[in-house]
Every structure is written in structure tokens, then in C-alpha cells.
Design a protein around this motif. Structure first.
Motif, PDB file in Angstrom:
ATOM      1  N   ILE A 179       0.851  -1.182   0.000  1.00 54.59           N
ATOM      2  CA  ILE A 179       0.000   0.000   0.000  1.00 54.59           C
ATOM      3  C   ILE A 179       0.892   1.238   0.000  1.00 54.59           C
ATOM      4  N   THR A 180       0.583   2.172  -0.887  1.00 56.20           N
ATOM      5  CA  THR A 180       1.360   3.407  -0.952  1.00 56.20           C
ATOM      6  C   THR A 180       0.933   4.358   0.168  1.00 56.20           C
ATOM      7  N   ASP A 181       1.661   5.446   0.298  1.00 52.64           N
ATOM      8  CA  ASP A 181       1.329   6.450   1.313  1.00 52.64           C
ATOM      9  C   ASP A 181      -0.054   7.045   1.092  1.00 52.64           C
ATOM     10  N   GLU A 182      -0.544   6.972  -0.155  1.00 50.50           N
ATOM     11  CA  GLU A 182      -1.877   7.493  -0.465  1.00 50.50           C
ATOM     12  C   GLU A 182      -2.985   6.487  -0.154  1.00 50.50           C
ATOM     13  N   GLY A 183      -2.613   5.287   0.261  1.00 49.65           N
ATOM     14  CA  GLY A 183      -3.610   4.257   0.515  1.00 49.65           C
ATOM     15  C   GLY A 183      -4.035   3.518  -0.737  1.00 49.65           C
ATOM     16  N   LEU A 184      -3.141   3.499  -1.746  1.00 45.03           N
ATOM     17  CA  LEU A 184      -3.431   2.844  -3.013  1.00 45.03           C
ATOM     18  C   LEU A 184      -2.594   1.575  -3.137  1.00 45.03           C
ATOM     19  N   LEU A 185      -2.999   0.689  -4.043  1.00 46.60           N
ATOM     20  CA  LEU A 185      -2.277  -0.554  -4.258  1.00 46.60           C
ATOM     21  C   LEU A 185      -1.222  -0.356  -5.334  1.00 46.60           C
ATOM     22  N   ASN A 186       0.008  -0.791  -5.026  1.00 45.85           N
ATOM     23  CA  ASN A 186       1.103  -0.663  -5.974  1.00 45.85           C
ATOM     24  C   ASN A 186       1.077  -1.821  -6.972  1.00 45.85           C
ATOM     25  N   VAL A 187       1.812  -1.664  -8.069  1.00 44.58           N
ATOM     26  CA  VAL A 187       1.965  -2.724  -9.065  1.00 44.58           C
ATOM     27  C   VAL A 187       2.849  -3.828  -8.492  1.00 44.58           C
ATOM     28  N   GLY A 188       2.977  -4.929  -9.248  1.00 46.06           N
ATOM     29  CA  GLY A 188       3.865  -6.003  -8.843  1.00 46.06           C
ATOM     30  C   GLY A 188       3.291  -6.897  -7.779  1.00 46.06           C
ATOM     31  N   THR A 189       2.022  -7.257  -7.928  1.00 47.38           N
ATOM     32  CA  THR A 189       1.373  -8.129  -6.963  1.00 47.38           C
ATOM     33  C   THR A 189       0.429  -9.071  -7.699  1.00 47.38           C
ATOM     34  N   GLU A 190      -0.086 -10.053  -6.978  1.00 45.80           N
ATOM     35  CA  GLU A 190      -1.048 -10.988  -7.564  1.00 45.80           C
ATOM     36  C   GLU A 190      -2.060 -11.404  -6.515  1.00 45.80           C
ATOM     37  N   PHE A 191      -3.237 -11.826  -6.979  1.00 43.97           N
ATOM     38  CA  PHE A 191      -4.276 -12.285  -6.065  1.00 43.97           C
ATOM     39  C   PHE A 191      -3.835 -13.607  -5.435  1.00 43.97           C
ATOM     40  N   LYS A 192      -4.126 -13.791  -4.156  1.00 45.02           N
ATOM     41  CA  LYS A 192      -3.783 -15.050  -3.497  1.00 45.02           C
ATOM     42  C   LYS A 192      -4.679 -16.186  -3.961  1.00 45.02           C
ATOM     43  N   LYS A 193      -5.943 -15.885  -4.150  1.00 44.84           N
ATOM     44  CA  LYS A 193      -6.895 -16.915  -4.574  1.00 44.84           C
ATOM     45  C   LYS A 193      -6.949 -16.971  -6.096  1.00 44.84           C
ATOM     46  N   THR A 194      -7.131 -18.155  -6.641  1.00 45.29           N
ATOM     47  CA  THR A 194      -7.279 -18.308  -8.089  1.00 45.29           C
ATOM     48  C   THR A 194      -8.761 -18.441  -8.439  1.00 45.29           C
ATOM     49  N   TYR A 195      -9.080 -18.063  -9.681  1.00 51.09           N
ATOM     50  CA  TYR A 195     -10.472 -18.054 -10.133  1.00 51.09           C
ATOM     51  C   TYR A 195     -10.568 -18.683 -11.511  1.00 51.09           C
ATOM     52  N   HIS A 196     -11.630 -19.423 -11.712  1.00 53.50           N
ATOM     53  CA  HIS A 196     -11.905 -20.065 -12.999  1.00 53.50           C
ATOM     54  C   HIS A 196     -12.604 -19.068 -13.914  1.00 53.50           C
ATOM     55  N   SER A 197     -13.812 -18.702 -13.561  1.00 55.37           N
ATOM     56  CA  SER A 197     -14.575 -17.676 -14.285  1.00 55.37           C
ATOM     57  C   SER A 197     -14.996 -16.631 -13.258  1.00 55.37           C
ATOM     58  N   PHE A 198     -15.103 -15.394 -13.700  1.00 57.59           N
ATOM     59  CA  PHE A 198     -15.341 -14.337 -12.716  1.00 57.59           C
ATOM     60  C   PHE A 198     -15.792 -13.048 -13.386  1.00 57.59           C
ATOM     61  N   ARG A 199     -16.225 -12.144 -12.532  1.00 55.58           N
ATOM     62  CA  ARG A 199     -16.518 -10.758 -12.910  1.00 55.58           C
ATOM     63  C   ARG A 199     -15.668  -9.884 -12.000  1.00 55.58           C
ATOM     64  N   LEU A 200     -14.849  -9.020 -12.583  1.00 52.06           N
ATOM     65  CA  LEU A 200     -13.859  -8.248 -11.843  1.00 52.06           C
ATOM     66  C   LEU A 200     -14.054  -6.759 -12.081  1.00 52.06           C
ATOM     67  N   HIS A 201     -13.979  -5.984 -11.001  1.00 52.27           N
ATOM     68  CA  HIS A 201     -13.964  -4.526 -11.098  1.00 52.27           C
ATOM     69  C   HIS A 201     -12.683  -4.016 -10.456  1.00 52.27           C
ATOM     70  N   LEU A 202     -11.996  -3.109 -11.155  1.00 51.18           N
ATOM     71  CA  LEU A 202     -10.852  -2.429 -10.552  1.00 51.18           C
ATOM     72  C   LEU A 202     -10.710  -1.042 -11.145  1.00 51.18           C
ATOM     73  N   GLU A 203     -10.037  -0.178 -10.390  1.00 53.59           N
ATOM     74  CA  GLU A 203      -9.808   1.190 -10.819  1.00 53.59           C
ATOM     75  C   GLU A 203      -8.313   1.457 -10.818  1.00 53.59           C
ATOM     76  N   PHE A 204      -7.836   2.181 -11.837  1.00 54.48           N
ATOM     77  CA  PHE A 204      -6.405   2.431 -11.957  1.00 54.48           C
ATOM     78  C   PHE A 204      -6.137   3.883 -12.341  1.00 54.48           C
ATOM     79  N   ARG A 205      -4.939   4.334 -11.949  1.00 54.31           N
ATOM     80  CA  ARG A 205      -4.516   5.694 -12.267  1.00 54.31           C
ATOM     81  C   ARG A 205      -3.131   5.649 -12.895  1.00 54.31           C
ATOM     82  N   LEU A 206      -3.014   6.289 -14.048  1.00 55.49           N
ATOM     83  CA  LEU A 206      -1.750   6.346 -14.772  1.00 55.49           C
ATOM     84  C   LEU A 206      -0.958   7.575 -14.342  1.00 55.49           C
ATOM     85  N   PRO A 207       0.342   7.451 -14.122  1.00 56.29           N
ATOM     86  CA  PRO A 207       1.148   8.636 -13.831  1.00 56.29           C
ATOM     87  C   PRO A 207       1.299   9.504 -15.077  1.00 56.29           C
TER      88      PRO A 207
END
Length: 353
Positions: free
Chosen positions: A173-201
Motif C-alpha cells: 500500500i502506498t502512502d496514499e492508501g493505493l495498491l502498488n503494481v507487482g502483486t497478484e491475487f492469493k486466490k485463483t479463479y476459474h470464471s469471474f466478474r472483476l472490477h478495478l480502478e487504476f490511475r496512470l502517472p
């Protein structure tokens, strides 16, 4: 039977320390700004513009145009002009017109094959023909994804809300409370629906794959590219593309430092007992609330992804040495469904057989 509607309402990693960007100077391709309070003067000219021109002239009658202006550092700019409006918001899908220009003080002058545009500080643009006749004015226009801040449904698992990285391997977690790159989900998924939000520098001196690069690797095999390709053509290795396999149907990348959304529905491929693939994976992706892949059959793994197979691997948020940030990540696990497939002719709809 269940239904999942996704509608408009709703490479190998390289590891660089954040110090690379903190130490990079103007002119360096690694120069990156993450805080809008620290941007340069060019940043305020970058963005989207929209309006009606030609009302009081005989040039071509009246028409609506959209403009995307991209800063390239030290007063240099490129831009894309669209007839009908902006991508995903009125553009008639005719040829994208390219312009180039320089900023001098409070005015950025852009020139193309048909038009001359003067972008003024404060968000107004004078649109002229090449003889200098004023055709009209357009104004700066800031769009927001309609799925920004989407709340997880009752059957979702909240993976990241800024409070914990318990759901991630090597999550930071960054100082802003955001998730940094270079990580992966612990749980694996077969089929799913995913929502995420991202910010480009904001990286004005970088181009191509060096400009705010990351990616969402589904099953560690299929990459939905993350890149600052705002105002560009939107090819297979740019934002929203299935890396080097299929370009987004429309380039919906917003300007850097804007929060953007991916809403992804993924149906895993099928394999027989001998490990032979009997059915491709299928995917629908909404970027900023607009469908950019619709019931697409993924023909193979992408880029540096793992080879296809029945074994499940985690979803990864790729570290490509650029400081992309993530937030509001949740997932609906569809792995226990009998074999969800896309229904037709329903738009972006998942159901079982």
C-alpha cells in the motif's frame, strides 16, 4: 440460471524502485508525476475538448468535433481530432485526424491537414481553417467513468479497499492508501466478474511501452493492457488491448492522473482429460463504462503470459517499472457455475447453458 450484465451504467515484468522516478529529471523518459499538485504547465493544456463548429460559416455546415491533446514534454504536443464527438461519446468512427504543435506561453497552436487550432489556457479552443477563418470554439471537457466507485454486490469479495493487502501476495500500500503494481491475487479463479480502478502517472517524455505501462494478467495468461495511450490510435499493445492479440473496439483511455475503470467478465477455457483445449476463453471488457471487447473468444495466451492449460494461476497486476496505482478492487467468483457462456443476442450478458 444466473445473469451478469455489464452495460454502460455500471511481457515480462521488470522491477524498478520508485526512487528511479523520484530522481528522474525533466527530459528523462522515467520522469513521472503522481500528484496533480506537482504537474508542469503543459499538463493543463492536455485533455479532452468538445463542441460545435461551423454554425456561422459556409465551410462545411455545422458539425460537432472532439479533440484529445497529449503533452510530449517541453511545450511539444500531439493531438487527435474526431468528427461527431469524442471516442465513446459521439465520434462517428471516421478517420482520426492527427495534429502536432507547440505551446508558447498561454497558447498552444496545433496544425493538421485541414484545421488550425489555438488552445488557450483556461480551456477554450479557437478552431480555424488553414486560411485563418474562425469556424467556432470548443471547450475542455472532463469525463468520468460511470462505473467509478462501483460498490461490490452482495456476492462479491472485496479484494482491496485501501485498508489491507491480505488478499494479495507481496501487496504493498502506498502512502496514499493505493495498491502498488507487482502483486497478484492469493486466490485463483476459474470464471469471474472483476472490477478495478487504476490511475496512470503523468510521464510526458515517455512514449510507446515506456509510458505508464502495467497490465491485468487474467489467470497469469491473458493480459488486458494498462498504458497511457490517451489520444493515440489504440492498437493491440495499447490501453485496453488484449496484448498483441486484439485492439480495443474503441480507445477509451482517459488522460493520465484520471481515475479509470476496468469491468471484466471472464469465462475460462475448457480442456479435456488429455489436456487438449476444447473451448477458448471468452471475455467482455468495459473501460470507463464503455464496451471495448464484446464476447471475444481469446485464441491463445498473450505476450509473456503462462501457456494455456487447465491449471489455475492467479490474476496479476503487472510491474512494468512504471508507478501505476490501483484501488476499489472486487470480484464475483463464477467458478462454481456449470459452464457459463455468453448469451446471444444479449449484449454483454453471461448465463449458463
Amino acid at each position: 440460471m444466473f445473469r451478469l450484465a455489464l452495460v454502460g451504467l455500471f511481457c515480462v515484468s521488470s522491477i524498478f524502485s520508485s526512487e528511479v522516478f523520484a530522481q528522474a529529471k525533466k527530459g528523462d523518459k522515467n520522469f513521472a508525476i503522481l500528484d496533480i499538485k506537482q504537474v508542469d504547465e503543459d499538463f493543463h493544456f492536455q485533455g479532452e475538448y468538445y463542441g460545435l463548429i461551423g454554425t456561422d460559416c459556409s465551410w462545411c455546415g455545422s458539425c460537432t468535433i472532439g479533440l484529445q491533446v497529449v503533452a510530449r514534454g517541453d511545450g511539444n504536443f500531439v493531438a487527435s481530432l474526431y468528427y461527431g464527438g469524442l471516442p465513446g461519446n459521439g465520434w462517428d468512427r471516421s478517420e482520426r485526424r492527427e495534429l502536432t504543435g507547440m505551446r508558447k506561453g498561454d497558447v498552444l497552436t496545433l496544425k493538421g491537414e485541414e484545421l488550425l487550432l489555438q488552445v488557450k489556457k483556461g480551456g477554450r479552443v479557437d478552431v480555424r481553417d488553414l486560411a485563418g477563418h474562425l469556424l467556432g470554439q470548443i471547450s475542455k471537457y472532463q469525463r468520468t467513468s460511470v462505473t467509478l466507485g462501483a460498490k461490490p454486490p452482495v456476492d462479491a469479495t472485496v479484494l482491496f479497499d485501501g485498508s489491507s493487502v491480505d488478499q494479495f501476495k507481496d501487496g504493498k500500500i502506498t502512502d496514499e492508501g493505493l495498491l502498488n503494481v507487482g502483486t497478484e491475487f492469493k486466490k485463483t479463479y476459474h470464471s469471474f466478474r472483476l472490477h478495478l480502478e487504476f490511475r496512470l502517472p503523468y510521464m510526458p517524455y515517455a512514449t510507446g511501452q515506456a509510458r505508464s505501462n502495467s497490465g491485468v494478467y487474467l489467470q497469469s495468461r491473458y493480459e488486458v493492457q494498462v498504458l497511457d495511450s490517451f489520444g493515440l490510435e489504440g492498437v493491440e499493445n495499447e490501453c485496453g488491448g488484449l496484448y498483441k492479440q486484439k485492439r480495443a473496439d474503441v480507445n477509451m483511455c482517459f488522460p493520465p492522473l484520471s481515475w479509470q475503470t476496468y469491468d471484466i467478465a471472464f469465462v475460462a477455457p475448457r480442456f479435456d482429460s488429455a489436456g487438449k483445449k476444447t473451448k477458448n476463453a471468452f471475455i467482455t471488457v468495459l473501460q470507463n463504462g464503455i464496451p471495448i471487447h464484446q464476447d471475444y473468444s481469446i485464441i491463445a495466451k498473450t505476450g509473456g503470459g503462462k501457456q494455456e492449460g487447465a491449471e489455475l494461476f492467479p490474476i496479476k497486476l503487472q510491474n512494468h517499472s512504471n508507478p501505476v496505482r490501483f484501488r476499489n478492487i472486487w470480484i464475483v467468483d463464477l467458478s462454481d457455475q456449470p459452464d457459463p457462456v455468453y448469451c446471444h443476442p444479449c449484449q454483454s450478458l453471461l448465463c449458463d447453458r
